[in-house]
Design a protein around this motif. Structure first.
Motif, mmCIF file in Angstrom:
data_model
loop_
_atom_site.group_PDB
_atom_site.id
_atom_site.type_symbol
_atom_site.label_atom_id
_atom_site.label_comp_id
_atom_site.label_asym_id
_atom_site.label_seq_id
_atom_site.Cartn_x
_atom_site.Cartn_y
_atom_site.Cartn_z
ATOM 1 N N TYR A 76 -13.660 6.032 8.210
ATOM 2 C CA TYR A 76 -13.440 5.147 7.058
ATOM 3 C C TYR A 76 -14.164 3.820 7.260
ATOM 4 O O TYR A 76 -14.580 3.491 8.375
ATOM 5 N N GLU B 67 -12.865 0.834 7.090
ATOM 6 C CA GLU B 67 -12.013 0.006 7.956
ATOM 7 C C GLU B 67 -11.467 0.890 9.078
ATOM 8 O O GLU B 67 -11.249 2.081 8.857
ATOM 9 N N THR C 94 -9.118 3.012 11.462
ATOM 10 C CA THR C 94 -7.862 3.718 11.184
ATOM 11 C C THR C 94 -6.939 3.755 12.399
ATOM 12 O O THR C 94 -5.730 3.904 12.250
ATOM 13 N N LEU D 17 -3.176 2.171 12.720
ATOM 14 C CA LEU D 17 -2.436 2.086 11.454
ATOM 15 C C LEU D 17 -1.013 2.599 11.645
ATOM 16 O O LEU D 17 -0.798 3.597 12.341
ATOM 17 N N ASN E 298 0.608 1.326 5.664
ATOM 18 C CA ASN E 298 -0.192 0.238 5.104
ATOM 19 C C ASN E 298 -0.669 0.664 3.705
ATOM 20 O O ASN E 298 -1.256 1.712 3.539
ATOM 21 N N THR F 221 -2.796 -0.918 1.587
ATOM 22 C CA THR F 221 -4.092 -1.365 1.074
ATOM 23 C C THR F 221 -5.269 -0.655 1.740
ATOM 24 O O THR F 221 -6.388 -0.730 1.255
ATOM 25 N N HIS F 222 -5.045 0.028 2.861
ATOM 26 C CA HIS F 222 -6.120 0.753 3.527
ATOM 27 C C HIS F 222 -6.564 1.932 2.640
ATOM 28 O O HIS F 222 -5.727 2.576 2.016
#
Ligand SMILES: [Zn+2]
Length: 176
Positions: free
Chosen positions: A122, A124, A126, A129, A148, A150-151
């Motif tokens: 991804y 951002e 991972t 998380l 989370n 917003t990921h």
């Protein structure tokens, strides 16, 4: 294997106008990243099965279980893609899973909290998380929910993706 839903089978992807056939339904590593990072010698002290990994690390013990993050795929047949990933749990949560492992009622144990221990391709990171772990009936690995909100992984788990995105993520995973 996933294919674009609907007849004829040669229907084209609405994003890239190509034909995506036989896309993997499930992808993911056979061990947590932490296992892949250690030497052969260190692995002699550790334990890895298809579903559980125990790693000694600087005088403490790390515990991992494998589970599934499901992404609904809006335009594919079957309409589901699975990331098979590893989650790190604390000792207490691991003990709760171990106690219920062979129990026919294991799906009834309350959800546990852990941390994703697999880096997925991804934008951002991972790994790390927060994950809610839901044990399921015998024969099914735990179902994992990304906490989370917003990921992108959480958004895709909640809202679904197009098959094109799965093809893209699969190609990135190959290059990792
Ligand atoms: Zn496409």
């Amino acid at each position: 294997m996933l294919s674009i839903a609907g007849v004829p089978a040669s229907r084209l992807c609405p994003v890239c106008h190509e034909s995506h056939q036989d896309v993997a339904e499930l992808l993911g590593p056979t061990a947590p990243d932490a296992w892949l990072a250690i030497s052969e010698g260190e692995r002699l002290e550790a334990e890895l099965t298809p579903d559980v990994c125990i790693l000694p690390d600087l005088g403490r013990t790390r515990h991992f279980v494998r589970g599934h993050i499901q992404l609904p795929v809006m335009d594919a047949e079957p309409p589901m893609f699975v990331w098979s990933v590893w989650v790190e749990l604390d000792q207490e949560s691991m003990a709760a899973i171990a106690r219920s492992w062979s129990s026919p009622n294991r799906a009834a144990i309350p959800p546990l909290t852990g941390r994703l221990a697999t880096e997925l391709p991804y934008e951002e990171p991972t790994r790390g998380l927060e994950i809610t772990v839901h044990t399921r009936d015998l024969g099914l690995v735990p179902l994992l929910m990304v906490s989370n909100t917003t990921h992108a992984l959480a958004t895709e788990q909640r809202e679904g993706v197009h098959l094109h995105r799965i093809v893209e993520l699969g190609a990135r995973l190959q290059r990792q």
